[in-house]
Design a protein around this motif. Structure first.
Motif, short mmCIF file in Angstrom:
data_model
loop_
_atom_site.label_atom_id
_atom_site.label_comp_id
_atom_site.label_asym_id
_atom_site.label_seq_id
_atom_site.Cartn_x
_atom_site.Cartn_y
_atom_site.Cartn_z
N LYS A 68 0.84 -1.20 0.00
CA LYS A 68 0.00 0.00 0.00
C LYS A 68 0.87 1.25 0.00
CE LYS A 68 -4.02 1.84 2.39
NZ LYS A 68 -4.94 1.66 3.51
N ALA A 71 2.19 1.70 -3.48
CA ALA A 71 1.14 2.20 -4.37
C ALA A 71 0.88 3.69 -4.14
CB ALA A 71 -0.15 1.40 -4.15
N LEU A 72 0.90 4.14 -2.88
CA LEU A 72 0.72 5.56 -2.58
C LEU A 72 1.87 6.39 -3.13
CD1 LEU A 72 -0.62 5.36 1.07
CD2 LEU A 72 -1.88 6.10 -0.96
N ARG A 74 3.81 5.61 -5.75
CA ARG A 74 3.67 5.66 -7.20
C ARG A 74 2.58 6.63 -7.63
NH1 ARG A 74 4.10 -0.09 -7.01
NH2 ARG A 74 1.84 -0.12 -7.14
N GLU A 75 1.46 6.64 -6.89
CA GLU A 75 0.36 7.55 -7.23
C GLU A 75 0.79 9.00 -7.03
OE1 GLU A 75 -3.36 8.80 -8.48
OE2 GLU A 75 -2.35 6.89 -8.69
N GLY A 76 1.53 9.29 -5.97
CA GLY A 76 2.04 10.64 -5.76
C GLY A 76 2.99 11.07 -6.86
N TYR A 77 3.86 10.15 -7.27
CA TYR A 77 4.79 10.45 -8.37
C TYR A 77 4.02 10.71 -9.66
CZ TYR A 77 8.79 9.96 -11.47
OH TYR A 77 9.75 10.19 -12.40
N ARG A 78 3.00 9.89 -9.93
CA ARG A 78 2.19 10.05 -11.13
C ARG A 78 1.46 11.40 -11.11
NH1 ARG A 78 -2.54 10.22 -12.96
NH2 ARG A 78 -3.53 9.82 -10.98
N LEU A 79 0.91 11.78 -9.95
CA LEU A 79 0.23 13.06 -9.85
C LEU A 79 1.20 14.23 -10.02
CD1 LEU A 79 -2.30 12.50 -6.94
CD2 LEU A 79 -2.82 12.93 -9.34
N GLU A 82 1.82 14.52 -13.66
CA GLU A 82 0.63 15.07 -14.31
C GLU A 82 0.54 16.58 -14.08
OE1 GLU A 82 -2.95 15.28 -16.38
OE2 GLU A 82 -1.52 13.63 -16.26
#
Length: 130
Positions: A68, A71-72, A74-79, A82
């Motif tokens: 988890k 995943a958090l 990776r999501e922060g990096y993706r945001l 973006e």
């Protein structure tokens, strides 16, 4: 040597066991009807163990596993990528002044002032810890 995880696991087991024993005592006292002390003692045990059970359930719900956390991340990096792509991450505006120590901080792009912290522009005015 007992580790923190072993101590936490034993406290979880002890609180759950105390809660269950208290519930059994309440049920046995209510079913038999002859011994009111058993039900009263059981309710005391249940109410004493209830905060520990709630704390255990709260810790279990808020625990973050490695998967988890990854995943958090990776999501922060993706945001972040973006936001950079959309142009939301812009550098602060450049002023005409040289930004030296004599300039006022009102016309510079800085972090907002924290009003809870007293402002002291003179570094020699700070008190030293004795």
């Amino acid at each position: 040597m007992i580790t923190r995880e072993q101590l936490r696991a034993s406290s979880v087991v002890a609180s759950a066991l105390a809660f269950i024993v208290g519930l059994v005592m309440v049920v046995m006292g209510a079913v038999t009807g002859t011994d009111a002390r058993l039900a009263d003692s059981g309710s005391v045990v249940v109410f004493a163990a209830l905060p520990l059970v709630i704390l255990t359930l709260h810790r279990r719900q808020t625990r973050i596993t490695r998967g988890k956390a990854e995943a958090l991340r990776r999501e922060g990096y993706r945001l972040g990528l973006e936001h950079a792509r959309r142009g939301l991450l812009t550098p602060p505006p450049v002023t005409d002044d040289d930004g030296g120590p004599g300039d006022s901080t009102d016309n510079l792009a800085t972090m907002p002032r924290l009003y809870a912290v007293p402002r002291c522009d003179d570094p020699t005015n700070y008190r030293r810890a004795q």
